[in-house]
Design a protein around this motif. Structure first.
Motif, PDB file in Angstrom:
ATOM      1  N   SER A 117      41.450  31.617  42.544  1.00 49.56           N
ATOM      2  CA  SER A 117      42.433  33.060  42.210  1.00 49.56           C
ATOM      3  C   SER A 117      42.881  32.680  40.600  1.00 49.56           C
ATOM      4  O   SER A 117      43.279  33.200  40.076  1.00 49.56           O
ATOM      5  CB  SER A 117      43.276  33.307  43.572  1.00 49.56           C
ATOM      6  OG  SER A 117      44.311  32.504  43.313  1.00 49.56           O
ATOM      7  N   GLN A 118      43.614  31.432  40.598  1.00 52.77           N
ATOM      8  CA  GLN A 118      44.675  31.249  39.304  1.00 52.77           C
ATOM      9  C   GLN A 118      43.295  31.523  38.020  1.00 52.77           C
ATOM     10  O   GLN A 118      43.721  32.509  37.301  1.00 52.77           O
ATOM     11  CB  GLN A 118      45.327  29.830  40.010  1.00 52.77           C
ATOM     12  CG  GLN A 118      46.329  30.107  40.536  1.00 52.77           C
ATOM     13  CD  GLN A 118      46.940  28.546  41.127  1.00 52.77           C
ATOM     14  OE1 GLN A 118      45.981  28.253  41.250  1.00 52.77           O
ATOM     15  NE2 GLN A 118      48.177  28.751  41.362  1.00 52.77           N
ATOM     16  N   ARG A 119      41.987  30.396  38.185  1.00 58.35           N
ATOM     17  CA  ARG A 119      41.671  30.350  37.636  1.00 58.35           C
ATOM     18  C   ARG A 119      40.400  31.755  36.848  1.00 58.35           C
ATOM     19  O   ARG A 119      40.215  32.214  35.843  1.00 58.35           O
ATOM     20  CB  ARG A 119      40.564  29.616  37.832  1.00 58.35           C
ATOM     21  CG  ARG A 119      41.471  27.524  37.680  1.00 58.35           C
ATOM     22  CD  ARG A 119      40.383  26.292  36.980  1.00 58.35           C
ATOM     23  NE  ARG A 119      40.821  25.252  37.399  1.00 58.35           N
ATOM     24  CZ  ARG A 119      41.525  24.876  36.345  1.00 58.35           C
ATOM     25  NH1 ARG A 119      41.031  25.270  35.066  1.00 58.35           N
ATOM     26  NH2 ARG A 119      42.070  23.498  36.190  1.00 58.35           N
ATOM     27  N   ALA A 120      40.591  32.321  37.943  1.00 58.02           N
ATOM     28  CA  ALA A 120      39.999  34.126  37.553  1.00 58.02           C
ATOM     29  C   ALA A 120      40.490  34.777  36.502  1.00 58.02           C
ATOM     30  O   ALA A 120      39.985  35.526  36.138  1.00 58.02           O
ATOM     31  CB  ALA A 120      39.440  34.609  39.119  1.00 58.02           C
ATOM     32  N   THR A 121      42.122  34.602  37.275  1.00 56.41           N
ATOM     33  CA  THR A 121      42.471  35.531  36.624  1.00 56.41           C
ATOM     34  C   THR A 121      43.377  35.299  34.372  1.00 56.41           C
ATOM     35  O   THR A 121      43.178  36.074  34.467  1.00 56.41           O
ATOM     36  CB  THR A 121      44.027  35.726  37.575  1.00 56.41           C
ATOM     37  OG1 THR A 121      43.990  35.541  38.397  1.00 56.41           O
ATOM     38  CG2 THR A 121      45.068  36.405  36.773  1.00 56.41           C
ATOM     39  N   ALA A 122      43.727  33.928  34.561  1.00 56.85           N
ATOM     40  CA  ALA A 122      43.863  33.283  33.897  1.00 56.85           C
ATOM     41  C   ALA A 122      42.416  33.567  32.621  1.00 56.85           C
ATOM     42  O   ALA A 122      42.755  33.571  31.637  1.00 56.85           O
ATOM     43  CB  ALA A 122      44.222  31.861  33.503  1.00 56.85           C
ATOM     44  N   LEU A 123      41.071  33.382  32.536  1.00 56.44           N
ATOM     45  CA  LEU A 123      39.668  33.390  32.435  1.00 56.44           C
ATOM     46  C   LEU A 123      39.433  34.127  31.336  1.00 56.44           C
ATOM     47  O   LEU A 123      39.406  34.487  30.251  1.00 56.44           O
ATOM     48  CB  LEU A 123      38.945  32.871  33.292  1.00 56.44           C
ATOM     49  CG  LEU A 123      37.548  32.199  32.474  1.00 56.44           C
ATOM     50  CD1 LEU A 123      38.322  31.664  31.437  1.00 56.44           C
ATOM     51  CD2 LEU A 123      36.556  31.843  33.458  1.00 56.44           C
ATOM     52  N   SER A 124      40.310  35.722  32.208  1.00 57.17           N
ATOM     53  CA  SER A 124      39.997  36.767  31.694  1.00 57.17           C
ATOM     54  C   SER A 124      40.211  37.299  30.397  1.00 57.17           C
ATOM     55  O   SER A 124      40.457  37.976  29.556  1.00 57.17           O
ATOM     56  CB  SER A 124      40.265  38.223  32.494  1.00 57.17           C
ATOM     57  OG  SER A 124      41.617  37.463  33.152  1.00 57.17           O
ATOM     58  N   SER A 125      41.682  36.146  30.046  1.00 53.72           N
ATOM     59  CA  SER A 125      42.623  36.751  28.607  1.00 53.72           C
ATOM     60  C   SER A 125      42.266  36.043  27.985  1.00 53.72           C
ATOM     61  O   SER A 125      43.076  36.045  27.235  1.00 53.72           O
ATOM     62  CB  SER A 125      43.878  36.685  29.620  1.00 53.72           C
ATOM     63  OG  SER A 125      44.296  34.940  30.301  1.00 53.72           O
ATOM     64  N   LEU A 126      41.249  34.764  27.942  1.00 52.37           N
ATOM     65  CA  LEU A 126      41.114  34.102  27.347  1.00 52.37           C
ATOM     66  C   LEU A 126      40.086  34.909  26.249  1.00 52.37           C
ATOM     67  O   LEU A 126      39.347  35.239  26.580  1.00 52.37           O
ATOM     68  CB  LEU A 126      40.203  32.047  27.505  1.00 52.37           C
ATOM     69  CG  LEU A 126      41.078  31.491  29.208  1.00 52.37           C
ATOM     70  CD1 LEU A 126      40.457  30.527  28.973  1.00 52.37           C
ATOM     71  CD2 LEU A 126      42.328  31.312  28.075  1.00 52.37           C
ATOM     72  N   ILE A 127      40.010  34.008  24.825  1.00 57.77           N
ATOM     73  CA  ILE A 127      39.212  34.852  23.501  1.00 57.77           C
ATOM     74  C   ILE A 127      38.918  33.669  23.509  1.00 57.77           C
ATOM     75  O   ILE A 127      39.366  31.912  22.993  1.00 57.77           O
ATOM     76  CB  ILE A 127      40.204  34.798  22.703  1.00 57.77           C
ATOM     77  CG1 ILE A 127      41.330  35.879  22.730  1.00 57.77           C
ATOM     78  CG2 ILE A 127      39.241  35.098  21.473  1.00 57.77           C
ATOM     79  CD1 ILE A 127      42.090  36.935  22.035  1.00 57.77           C
ATOM     80  N   PRO A 128      36.928  33.299  22.745  1.00 54.30           N
ATOM     81  CA  PRO A 128      36.557  32.158  23.156  1.00 54.30           C
ATOM     82  C   PRO A 128      36.300  32.181  21.824  1.00 54.30           C
ATOM     83  O   PRO A 128      36.089  32.976  20.892  1.00 54.30           O
ATOM     84  CB  PRO A 128      34.649  32.433  23.493  1.00 54.30           C
ATOM     85  CG  PRO A 128      34.645  34.381  23.519  1.00 54.30           C
ATOM     86  CD  PRO A 128      36.075  34.576  23.492  1.00 54.30           C
ATOM     87  N   MET A 129      36.333  30.987  21.481  1.00 54.03           N
ATOM     88  CA  MET A 129      37.466  30.652  19.799  1.00 54.03           C
ATOM     89  C   MET A 129      34.861  30.237  19.746  1.00 54.03           C
ATOM     90  O   MET A 129      35.195  29.855  18.012  1.00 54.03           O
ATOM     91  CB  MET A 129      37.468  28.995  19.663  1.00 54.03           C
ATOM     92  CG  MET A 129      37.023  27.808  20.585  1.00 54.03           C
ATOM     93  SD  MET A 129      38.441  26.465  20.286  1.00 54.03           S
ATOM     94  CE  MET A 129      38.389  26.470  18.135  1.00 54.03           C
ATOM     95  N   ALA A 130      34.224  29.370  20.377  1.00 56.45           N
ATOM     96  CA  ALA A 130      32.398  29.793  20.136  1.00 56.45           C
ATOM     97  C   ALA A 130      31.728  30.052  21.057  1.00 56.45           C
ATOM     98  O   ALA A 130      32.271  29.737  22.175  1.00 56.45           O
ATOM     99  CB  ALA A 130      32.867  28.253  19.584  1.00 56.45           C
ATOM    100  N   LEU A 131      30.903  30.549  20.595  1.00 55.45           N
ATOM    101  CA  LEU A 131      30.043  31.105  21.722  1.00 55.45           C
ATOM    102  C   LEU A 131      28.913  31.407  21.169  1.00 55.45           C
ATOM    103  O   LEU A 131      28.327  31.100  19.906  1.00 55.45           O
ATOM    104  CB  LEU A 131      30.326  33.119  21.915  1.00 55.45           C
ATOM    105  CG  LEU A 131      30.202  33.687  21.352  1.00 55.45           C
ATOM    106  CD1 LEU A 131      30.520  34.965  22.152  1.00 55.45           C
ATOM    107  CD2 LEU A 131      31.213  34.174  20.668  1.00 55.45           C
TER     108      LEU A 131
END
Length: 275
Positions: A117-131
């Motif tokens: 649950s912690q990682r699911a919430t935090a991941l949604s706010s991260l911006i990819p630096m490469a894709l």
């Protein structure tokens, strides 16, 4: 060869990099490499690309730590995602899936998050630096210049709920470590206490006695009534009923003795052993 001539006669340039096991001599500087073999499984970790925010976090996640003394000097990282065993399935009408991967810089607080649950919430706010672009190809490879540190690589299919095996390979000029993120799953202690109560055999015996009647055996008709009563108490269970033939087959599965197969009845002792 002049550059103009090269551009005239060639339109593709592929660069091969030696891995440690292919180093030819002492003067060769091979790449440090690591790999993981994984699988996207429908309903488990086939979350699709970042467009699907509700499931993207469930994709496989890999933490790569790029080592280096100078934070201002970037390190070269190659990442390659390959979907496995798809070409041989073309005969059945299945072709390459649309795949790609994204790389995120890991914030300090993310390292201490061990729950899903912690990682699911935090991941949604991260911006990819490469894709990478999402393409229906066997292999997708990207080359990046990254400062030393920790990065999260998430390989995905473009659409959610698509299944395939894959191989993720990472190459760096400097040393690095690669590990799969495996979140902890936990429950409150009371959940296990409730499970123990459900497994209390004395309670089970009393329940069986109440349902089976004086003969202490479950007949197909009694099993049919039990299942109808049970499902009617739970709104999320949808059923059109249970045929008597289905109940007979369930009893036969629970006990294989010839006598019980003929009688289509199962006593408490046999049912208890199977359960």
């Amino acid at each position: 060869m002049q550059m103009d001539d090269f551009l005239r006669y060639f339109d593709t340039l592929e660069i091969c990099n030696l891995t440690a096991d292919l180093a030819c001599n002492d003067h060769t500087h091979p790449w440090n490499s690591n790999s993981f073999q994984g699988t996207w499984v429908r309903g488990h970790n086939a979350g699709g690309c970042r467009n699907y925010k509700g499931t993207f976090w469930s994709n496989p996640q890999y933490m790569v730590t790029v080592e280096g003394d100078d934070q201002t000097h970037p390190c070269t990282l190659l990442a390659s995602l390959l979907q496995k065993d798809r070409r041989k399935e073309r005969a059945t009408g299945r072709d390459f899936l649309v795949i790609g991967f994204e790389i995120f810089k890991v914030p300090d607080q993310f390292r201490d998050m061990t729950l899903v649950s912690q990682r699911a919430t935090a991941l949604s706010s991260l911006i990819p630096m490469a894709l990478t672009p999402y393409i229906a190809k066997r292999d997708i490879t990207g080359r990046y210049e990254l400062a030393p540190g920790q990065y999260l690589i998430i390989p995905t299919t473009f659409m959610p709920q698509e299944e395939s095996s894959f191989s993720l390979r990472v190459f760096t000029e400097t040393q690095h470590t690669l590990e799969e993120i495996d979140c902890k799953v936990k429950a409150e202690a009371k959940v296990f206490r409730e499970a123990e109560l459900r497994m209390n055999m004395e309670e089970f015996r009393r329940h069986f006695t109440r349902l089976s009647g004086e003969d202490q055996e479950i007949s197909p008709e009694e099993l049919q009534n039990i299942m109808v009563q049970t499902t009617s108490k739970h709104a999320h269970l949808k059923t059109d009923g249970f045929a008597i033939d289905t109940c007979i087959q369930l009893l036969r599965i629970a006990d294989v003795s010839l006598h019980l197969l003929l009688e289509c009845r199962i006593p408490y002792e046999r049912l208890n052993e199977r359960l």
